[in-house]
Design an enzyme around this catalytic site. Structure first.
Site, PDB file in Angstrom:
ATOM      1  N   ASP A  88     -10.717   7.990  11.826  1.00  0.00           N
ATOM      2  CA  ASP A  88     -10.658   7.711  10.391  1.00  0.00           C
ATOM      3  C   ASP A  88     -11.090   6.269  10.140  1.00  0.00           C
ATOM      4  OD1 ASP A  88     -10.241   8.495   7.784  1.00  0.00           O
ATOM      5  OD2 ASP A  88      -8.111   8.045   7.776  1.00  0.00           O
TER       6      ASP A  88
ATOM      7  N   ALA B  97       0.862  -1.185   0.000  1.00  0.00           N
ATOM      8  CA  ALA B  97       0.000   0.000   0.000  1.00  0.00           C
ATOM      9  C   ALA B  97       0.897   1.232   0.000  1.00  0.00           C
ATOM     10  CB  ALA B  97      -0.918   0.017   1.218  1.00  0.00           C
TER      11      ALA B  97
END
Length: 507
Positions: A290, A133
């Site tokens: 988040d 990622a």
């Protein structure tokens, strides 16, 4: 370094916003006067060719920010948590802003690990994968610790990211100060304060020790929460530019097909996501801010795994009590009590009419409670509540805005897992339990005990502190002499002249 050299970057920014069509949306969000909108378009058009094109498949604002690079992407993500600054519509547009960027070479990541941890990466890890990622600030590698054989996730900052962010942040400061001078209408949004807030948030994200500490604190707080797991922090393999956590193996929480194939109960998962968020916000005052699908997985045993602790929210104990009482009042539809809580906390000025405020709160709550259970939204309730309190003079409270923004995301995740979820049924036992623990008789005894302990710590100094206070009270400070007052007025006048000259030169 802030200075004229940042003008080139700002010209490129204006050109990119004009080329992507983002200028119009931003100026509308700022409620700019028509004359300012026209001037901005006229100034931006000649430089349009210098702007970056971006991805035409994206909406204008996200397209512009993504094209301008990591600092702008991160700035947009942080602004999505501030609807008080950019408005609800713009905040919603920015919430979906993605920061997936091309990865940097694995050799560079290994070199960073070696420099940060003081030993070659190949000595520390027997396996070290290609990036799995890559985001605007860092990228993640799957690795295996050589000494223990444990699988871990190693997060490594991008090379020179601190310098690149510093340049753009300095340009943001120049833009904010210029806007405040040339566009007085913008001062209500406090552009310089917004940039300072962004600067402080980014400073934490660019020092992975801060995120590592947040992960450690969050793990300690949630250790006893069944079905909720935070990866273990591995401090010896973490530093300023490297963070190592235990590996999270599971299905993405946003992949319904994979969850069904693995035999997970999506209804139960949806309720657990919401209940855990509320419990962390109320019980601990420290919550993951988040919690979108990309930051959660479901383990084979059904546990919810969370990661990425760059944005965390914190609420002090008194504010948590106020927030719980407000929610509890709405759950019971006791609008008078909700109004009283706002006045007691000083959120609403004392000179406002409490009965009118209670009536306004009823206009917020009743339409929502009249909805079908599957459409009731706590996030919508909080958004409406902030609109009403703002009309009655309540000042903006950043921590509650972050809480409301996170509530929107969490509700979205919960409903994607369980479309028929009843938000109030999930929230009620958590809020009621908090009320019993922290607002009833138990809380009074606990508060008195804490107060006694504080007084005991200062016990030996209390007599002299009381004596000094009484002496100050009985001997008021002398009035300033005439000559002293004259000097003060002279310096104030010179300061005003100098300030006026500076503003005139800038204009």
């Amino acid at each position: 370094m802030r200075g004229p050299h940042n003008i080139v970057r700002l010209v490129q920014t204006l050109a990119t916003f004009e080329r992507t069509g983002a200028n119009r949306f931003v100026l509308e969000a700022m409620e700019a006067p028509a004359s300012v909108r026209v001037a901005a378009r006229i100034l931006g058009w000649p430089f349009k060719v210098l702007g970056k094109k971006g991805d035409p498949d994206q909406p204008p604002v996200t397209r512009a920010l993504t094209a301008l690079g990591p600092a702008y992407i991160k700035f947009g993500q942080i602004l999505s948590t501030r609807p008080d600054v950019v408005g609800n519509e713009m905040a919603e547009r920015l919430r979906v802003l993605q920061d997936k960027l091309p990865p940097f070479p694995i050799e560079v990541a290994k070199e960073t690990v070696s420099q940060e941890l003081g030993r070659p990466a190949d000595e520390l890890f027997s396996e070290f994968s290609e990036p799995i990622a890559a985001a605007s600030v860092a990228q993640v590698h799957k690795a295996r610790v050589r000494e223990t054989g444990e699988l871990v996730a190693v997060k490594v900052l991008r090379p020179n990211i601190e310098r690149d962010f510093r340049k753009d942040i300095d340009a943001f400061y120049l833009a904010a100060s210029t806007i405040e001078i040339l566009a007085p209408f913008s001062r209500r949004l406090r552009p310089t304060d917004v940039i300072a807030h962004f600067d402080s948030v980014v400073a934490g994200e660019l020092d992975l020790r801060i995120e590592t500490a947040a992960a450690g604190e969050f793990a300690a707080n949630t250790e006893g929460d069944a079905g909720f797991v935070v990866p273990r922090v591995i401090w010896p393999l973490s530093g300023k530019r490297v963070m190592t956590l235990g590996w999270c193996e599971g299905e993405p929480i946003g992949d319904d097909a994979a969850l069904d194939a693995a035999g997970h109960d999506r209804r139960a998962l949806g309720e657990r996501v919401l209940s855990m968020f509320l419990r962390h916000a109320l019980r601990d005052g420290f919550f993951h801010a988040d919690m979108h699908q990309g930051n959660m997985k479901v383990a084979p045993n059904g546990d919810i795994l969370v990661f990425d602790f760059g944005i965390m929210g914190r609420i002090d104990e008194y504010t948590r009590r106020v927030y719980a009482e407000i929610l509890f009042g709405f759950i019971r539809r006791d609008y008078r009590r909700v109004a009283e809580v706002h006045f007691e906390a000083g959120y609403v000025p004392y000179d406002r009419d409490i009965d009118e405020f209670a009536q306004a709160l009823r206009s917020v709550g009743e339409p929502i409670f009249g909805m079908d259970a599957t459409h009731i939204s706590m996030a919508r309730l909080l958004a409406y509540l902030f609109e009403v309190t703002e009309r009655f003079g309540m000042a903006t409270r950043t921590e509650l805005i972050l809480l409301q923004r996170t509530m929107v995301v969490v509700e979205g995740v919960s409903r994607s897992l369980n479309p028929s979820i009843n938000i109030w049924e999930v929230a009620r036992p958590i809020v009621e339990d908090y009320i019993k623990q922290y607002i009833g008789p138990k809380a009074l005894i606990r508060d008195l005990r804490r107060t006694a302990l504080v007084l005991a710590r200062f016990g030996p100094r209390l007599p002299e502190m009381a004596e000094a206070a009484l002496i100050r009270q009985s001997h008021p400070p002398p009035e300033p002499t005439r000559s002293g007052a004259l000097k003060l007025a002279l310096w104030a006048g010179l300061g005003a002249v100098a300030g006026g000259a500076a503003v005139a030169l800038l204009v």
